[in-house]
Write an enzyme that holds these catalytic residues in place. Structure first.
Site, PDB file in Angstrom:
ATOM      1  N   HIS A   3     -12.660 -12.369  -7.574  1.00  0.00           N
ATOM      2  CA  HIS A   3     -13.499 -11.573  -6.681  1.00  0.00           C
ATOM      3  C   HIS A   3     -13.826 -12.312  -5.391  1.00  0.00           C
ATOM      4  CE1 HIS A   3     -17.604  -9.776  -5.598  1.00  0.00           C
ATOM      5  NE2 HIS A   3     -16.666  -8.948  -5.172  1.00  0.00           N
ATOM      6  N   ASP A  40       0.866  -1.172   0.000  1.00  0.00           N
ATOM      7  CA  ASP A  40       0.000   0.000   0.000  1.00  0.00           C
ATOM      8  C   ASP A  40       0.905   1.225   0.000  1.00  0.00           C
ATOM      9  OD1 ASP A  40      -1.950   2.123   0.790  1.00  0.00           O
ATOM     10  OD2 ASP A  40      -3.274   0.392   1.040  1.00  0.00           O
ATOM     11  N   VAL A  42      -8.861   1.231  -4.708  1.00  0.00           N
ATOM     12  CA  VAL A  42     -10.114   1.959  -4.870  1.00  0.00           C
ATOM     13  C   VAL A  42     -10.869   1.484  -6.113  1.00  0.00           C
ATOM     14  CG1 VAL A  42      -8.972   3.843  -6.133  1.00  0.00           C
ATOM     15  CG2 VAL A  42     -11.116   4.292  -4.919  1.00  0.00           C
ATOM     16  N   GLU A  43     -12.189   1.449  -6.003  1.00  0.00           N
ATOM     17  CA  GLU A  43     -13.042   0.895  -7.066  1.00  0.00           C
ATOM     18  C   GLU A  43     -13.300   1.927  -8.165  1.00  0.00           C
ATOM     19  OE1 GLU A  43     -15.288  -2.741  -8.118  1.00  0.00           O
ATOM     20  OE2 GLU A  43     -13.412  -2.166  -7.204  1.00  0.00           O
TER      21      GLU A  43
END
Length: 197
Positions: free
Chosen positions: A140, A33, A91-92
């Site tokens: 997913h 990250d 982030v989507e």
């Protein structure tokens, strides 16, 4: 190809759980990250979760130590460069994901498989920004990823059978049940059914 090293990009709620699931099942795992606080929060989560498992008798102190030894928290994306499989959990939004995949495509050898944990951005869109479209797909997980057994493996026509098999074998190796969706329909399987209900 046997998956020996996994990299999870994004240390948020999903990424840190996916990384810990891999580490608990014996895989060397990098959790990356760019946010220092994200990695610090992930480190706290991992320790607290493992401590709770030990306290409840679900794992031994030795298993806790092994899992901790299997996770590397890395602020530098280069730590993921030698992974066999990368799972993106940032982030989507398409553009940040696309930029990440472009960068990873330059960093990683051609055999590295790229998975996105996205529930609505198609792997085929992200595949277009790489030189390895046959190795990009959706993997997913469901929240909480440490508990939910199902993993949707969503593929597009460029992904060959051997890559699908390798990803399914990876899912099984970390105690998950993969279900393959060979058409990138909105919502995939579970969310599509949920919305209909």
């Amino acid at each position: 190809m046997v998956m020996e090293k996994i990299a999870v990009i994004g240390a948020g709620a999903m990424g840190r759980q996916i990384a810990l699931q891999c580490a608990l099942n014996g895989l060397k795992t990098v959790l990356n990250d760019s946010r220092k606080e994200g990695l610090e929060q992930a480190a706290d989560f991992v320790r607290e979760h493992l401590d709770k498992r030990v306290a409840k008798g679900r794992i031994s102190s030795e298993q806790r130590a092994t899992a901790l030894g299997n996770i590397e928290l890395a602020p530098d994306l280069a730590a993921a460069a030698d992974a066999d499989l990368i799972i993106e959990a940032i982030v989507e939004k398409f553009e940040p994901k696309a930029e990440l995949f472009r960068t990873l495509d330059r960093l990683c050898p051609p055999q590295t498989i790229f998975g996105t944990n996205s529930s609505n951005i198609r792997g085929s869109r992200l595949a277009e920004v790489t030189a390895r479209p046959q190795r990009v797909l959706n993997i997913h997980f469901f929240n909480p990823a440490l508990v939910m057994e199902l993993v949707e493996v969503v593929v597009h026509p460029a992904v060959p059978a051997e890559i699908i098999e390798e990803v399914q074998a990876f899912c099984r190796s970390i105690g998950k049940t993969p279900v393959v969706l060979r058409k990138e329909i909105p919502g995939f399987i579970v969310n599509r059914i949920f919305r209909a209900l």
